[in-house]
Scaffold this motif. Structure first.
Motif, mmCIF file in Angstrom:
data_model
loop_
_atom_site.group_PDB
_atom_site.id
_atom_site.type_symbol
_atom_site.label_atom_id
_atom_site.label_comp_id
_atom_site.label_asym_id
_atom_site.label_seq_id
_atom_site.Cartn_x
_atom_site.Cartn_y
_atom_site.Cartn_z
ATOM 1 N N GLY A 216 11.992 0.763 2.549
ATOM 2 C CA GLY A 216 12.015 1.693 1.627
ATOM 3 C C GLY A 216 10.805 1.235 0.001
ATOM 4 N N VAL A 217 10.365 0.009 0.375
ATOM 5 C CA VAL A 217 9.756 -0.417 -0.544
ATOM 6 C C VAL A 217 8.590 0.255 -0.909
ATOM 7 C CG1 VAL A 217 9.207 -1.912 -1.798
ATOM 8 C CG2 VAL A 217 11.519 -1.986 -1.036
ATOM 9 N N ASP A 218 7.995 0.630 -1.998
ATOM 10 C CA ASP A 218 6.742 1.543 -2.368
ATOM 11 C C ASP A 218 5.247 -0.310 -1.939
ATOM 12 O OD1 ASP A 218 4.958 2.752 -2.764
ATOM 13 O OD2 ASP A 218 5.072 2.663 -4.747
ATOM 14 N N PHE B 79 -7.330 -1.590 -8.573
ATOM 15 C CA PHE B 79 -6.188 -1.149 -7.606
ATOM 16 C C PHE B 79 -5.142 -1.422 -8.931
ATOM 17 C CE2 PHE B 79 -9.366 -0.080 -4.712
ATOM 18 C CZ PHE B 79 -8.729 0.722 -3.666
ATOM 19 N N PHE B 80 -5.392 -2.165 -9.737
ATOM 20 C CA PHE B 80 -4.101 -2.860 -10.221
ATOM 21 C C PHE B 80 -4.787 -2.333 -12.331
ATOM 22 C CE2 PHE B 80 -3.227 -4.400 -6.392
ATOM 23 C CZ PHE B 80 -2.044 -3.557 -5.924
ATOM 24 N N ASN C 47 -6.216 4.966 -6.234
ATOM 25 C CA ASN C 47 -6.465 4.463 -5.756
ATOM 26 C C ASN C 47 -4.692 4.253 -5.331
ATOM 27 O OD1 ASN C 47 -9.136 3.135 -5.787
ATOM 28 N ND2 ASN C 47 -8.282 2.307 -7.908
ATOM 29 N N LYS C 48 -3.799 4.447 -5.351
ATOM 30 C CA LYS C 48 -2.571 4.187 -5.174
ATOM 31 C C LYS C 48 -2.543 5.341 -3.061
ATOM 32 C CE LYS C 48 1.814 4.403 -6.230
ATOM 33 N NZ LYS C 48 2.932 4.777 -4.828
ATOM 34 N N THR C 49 -3.079 6.203 -3.403
ATOM 35 C CA THR C 49 -3.402 6.885 -1.831
ATOM 36 C C THR C 49 -4.197 5.752 -1.703
ATOM 37 O OG1 THR C 49 -2.950 9.577 -4.051
ATOM 38 C CG2 THR C 49 -3.764 9.611 -1.515
#
Ligand code: ISJ
Length: 248
Positions: free
Chosen positions: A40-42, A75-76, A104-106
Motif C-alpha cells: 500500500g505504500v507508493d 526525480f525529486f 518522472n514519477k511514472t
C-alpha cells in the motif's frame, strides 16, 4: 532547431539508453535495493535504498548545475540546492508554461515494476551500490529522452502554428495526439533500437566461430518493447501536455 535536429538528438540518446541497460544487466535484480516493499505504500515515496541513492545523487548534481539545463528533469525536484557552478546562458527554447512538465514519477514506476524484471536476471549478488548507480544512469537517460518531447513539441508548433492553434484553443488532447503522431517514424525507431541492442550487446570475439550462438547482453526485443510500450507513448504524452499550455 528543427524537427530533423531534434530527431537526431533522440537517435543519439538511443545509444545512451541501450548502453545503460547493458550496464545494468551485468547485475542480478538485487531486490534489497528496492525494499522496503510495504503494502500500500507508493514505491516512489517509500524510502528504499535506491530512493535515497537517487535523492542524494540529485542533490550533488543540482549543486553541479545539472538541472540548469532545460533538458534535465530531476526525480525529486523539491528542496534541491542551487547550482554552485558559473551560470551558463542556456538558450530559452521552451515556452515557460510547459517547461516544468515532469513525468518522472511514472517513469520511476515503469522502470522498477515493468522494465527491470524483463531484463535483470533473478538473484542477489550484494552489489547494491553499483546496481543503484546503474539504475540512476538508466532512469536519467530514459527521463531525458521522454522529456525531450517538450522540444519536439515546440518545434512542431513553430513549424505549423496555424495547424496546432485551433486544437490548443479547444484543449483537444485527442486531436493534438493525432497531429503529432508519425507512425512511420515510430516503426523506424522500434527497428533501430532493436538493431542497436543487437549490435552493442553482442559478444565480440576475434575468432569466427563465435557466430554459432547468438546471445545478447540485453534481449533486443525488450528494448523494442520498452520503446513501443513506454518511451514513445510517454514522449507523446509530454508533447500533448506541452502543447496544451503552449498558448498560455
Ligand atoms: C518524437 C516524435 O513524435 C512522435 C513520437 C515519436 C517517438 O517518441 O520516437 C516518434 C514519432 C512521433 O509519433 C517525432 O515526431 O519525432
Amino acid at each position: 532547431m528543427d524537427l530533423e535536429s531534434v530527431r537526431d538528438s533522440l537517435i543519439r540518446q538511443e545509444d545512451t539508453i541501450v548502453f545503460s541497460l547493458i550496464e545494468r544487466a551485468k547485475f542480478p535484480i538485487n531486490s534489497w535495493a528496492y525494499s522496503p516493499p510495504q503494502n500500500g505504500v507508493d514505491a516512489f515515496s517509500a524510502s528504499s535504498f535506491l530512493h535515497s541513492f537517487v535523492r542524494e545523487s540529485e542533490t550533488l548534481h543540482a549543486k553541479a548545475g545539472r538541472y540548469e539545463n532545460p533538458e534535465e528533469n530531476p526525480f525529486f525536484p523539491d528542496d534541491l540546492p542551487p547550482s554552485m557552478v558559473p551560470t551558463h546562458d542556456y538558450k530559452q527554447v521552451l515556452h515557460p508554461a510547459g517547461s516544468s512538465i515532469n513525468v518522472n514519477k511514472t517513469i520511476w514506476d515503469i522502470y522498477l515494476n515493468k522494465l527491470l524484471p524483463l531484463f535483470a536476471a533473478e538473484g542477489d549478488d550484494g552489489n547494491y551500490g553499483l546496481t543503484a548507480a546503474c539504475d540512476l544512469a538508466c532512469l536519467q537517460a530514459i527521463s531525458r529522452r521522454i522529456h525531450y518531447g517538450k522540444f519536439v513539441a515546440e518545434v512542431k508548433f513553430k513549424e505549423s502554428p496555424e495547424e496546432y492553434g485551433p486544437a490548443i484553443h479547444d484543449q483537444d488532447r485527442a486531436g493534438l495526439m493525432k497531429m503529432l503522431t508519425f507512425e512511420a517514424v515510430e516503426e523506424m525507431v522500434k527497428k533501430r533500437v532493436e538493431k542497436k541492442a543487437t549490435v552493442f550487446g553482442q559478444e565480440v570475439n576475434l575468432s569466427d566461430n563465435s557466430k554459432s550462438k547468438e546471445t545478447y547482453k540485453v534481449d533486443p526485443s525488450v528494448v523494442s518493447r520498452l520503446y513501443e510500450e513506454w518511451v514513445m507513448p510517454l514522449t507523446k504524452q509530454v508533447q500533448v501536455e506541452y502543447l496544451l499550455r503552449r498558448l498560455d
